[in-house]
Write a protein that holds these residues in place. Structure first.
Motif, PDB file in Angstrom:
ATOM      1  N   LYS A  24       8.164   8.285   6.974  1.00 55.85           N
ATOM      2  CA  LYS A  24       9.085   7.646   6.047  1.00 55.85           C
ATOM      3  C   LYS A  24       8.357   6.571   5.233  1.00 55.85           C
ATOM      4  O   LYS A  24       7.564   5.812   5.771  1.00 55.85           O
ATOM      5  N   ASN A  25       8.644   6.537   3.958  1.00 58.60           N
ATOM      6  CA  ASN A  25       8.159   5.487   3.056  1.00 58.60           C
ATOM      7  C   ASN A  25       6.642   5.276   3.100  1.00 58.60           C
ATOM      8  O   ASN A  25       6.161   4.155   3.337  1.00 58.60           O
ATOM      9  N   ASP A  79       2.814   2.230  -6.127  1.00 60.92           N
ATOM     10  CA  ASP A  79       3.623   1.119  -5.624  1.00 60.92           C
ATOM     11  C   ASP A  79       3.057  -0.219  -6.093  1.00 60.92           C
ATOM     12  O   ASP A  79       1.827  -0.399  -6.118  1.00 60.92           O
ATOM     13  N   LYS A 114       2.061  -0.466   7.468  1.00 60.49           N
ATOM     14  CA  LYS A 114       3.109   0.424   6.976  1.00 60.49           C
ATOM     15  C   LYS A 114       2.665   1.883   6.954  1.00 60.49           C
ATOM     16  O   LYS A 114       3.466   2.785   7.161  1.00 60.49           O
TER      17      LYS A 114
END
Length: 209
Positions: A71-72, A78, A106
């Motif tokens: 996810k993400n 970005d 992340k």
């Protein structure tokens, strides 16, 4: 450490023997999400962070291609990634490392983030962190290289992004003296890099199912 030595470490690391096995993305996705699987994402990411040198080729391949299913993920478009690259371009290596660590948390298998961190730690002469992330980078690129032999349309190297393709091209020592041809295929774009009678096939994946 000098930057040329840094590149040598990367290039020599991925020319070693690695298994060439069929890369089944649907199986990878299924196993990564299965808590009982030996290739469950949480199990592999723990090993990747704690003992990166202990990863075998199949585990590394699961982590590399498994990035398509997290996810993400951090994208090069970005704002946070653009800020990271600006810090690096400005030679602000301390801030580059600070931002890079946040993005690494992340998206720990992002080759672009790893490469920037490696360069920053190299310039800072931080050998411990450099070697730690180099082990991770080696594992992931070995996993990427094990996806095929690049010799035919049916056995191309598989890469997650155009950025990863250029990392692979550098590793394979394919430069501007090669010409590129491209064609659309069912699940991506197939690039054919050609020089004289030598052809290298690389497929940039487009996951949509």
């Amino acid at each position: 450490m000098k930057y040329c030595f840094f590149l040598l470490l990367i290039f020599t690391s991925v020319f070693g023997f690695s298994q060439k096995l069929k890369t089944d993305l649907k199986t990878i996705e299924k196993d990564l999400k299965n808590e009982k699987s030996a290739y469950n994402y949480e199990k592999l990411i723990f090993k990747y962070k704690a003992y990166p040198r202990s990863l075998d080729t199949i585990e590394a391949r699961y982590l590399y291609y498994g990035r398509n299913f997290i996810k993400n993920p951090v994208l090069t478009t970005d704002p946070d990634f653009k800020s990271l690259t600006e810090a690096f371009k400005s030679n602000n290596y301390q801030d580059c490392i600070r931002q890079g660590k946040i993005l690494y948390d992340k998206d720990p298998t992002n080759l672009d983030i790893l490469l920037i961190l490696l360069k920053a730690y190299d310039y800072q002469k931080d050998g411990d962190n450099f070697m730690y992330h180099l082990s991770q980078f080696r594992a992931l690129t070995d996993g990427m290289k094990s996806s095929g032999d690049g010799k035919t349309e049916k056995t191309p190297y598989l890469v997650n992004s155009v950025g990863d393709e250029y990392i692979l091209l550098n590793i394979l020592n394919i430069g501007q003296d090669y010409t590129r041809g491209s064609k659309s295929v069912r699940d991506g774009i197939l690039d054919i890099w050609e020089k004289d009678n030598n052809k290298v096939y690389i497929k940039v994946l487009y996951i949509d199912y």
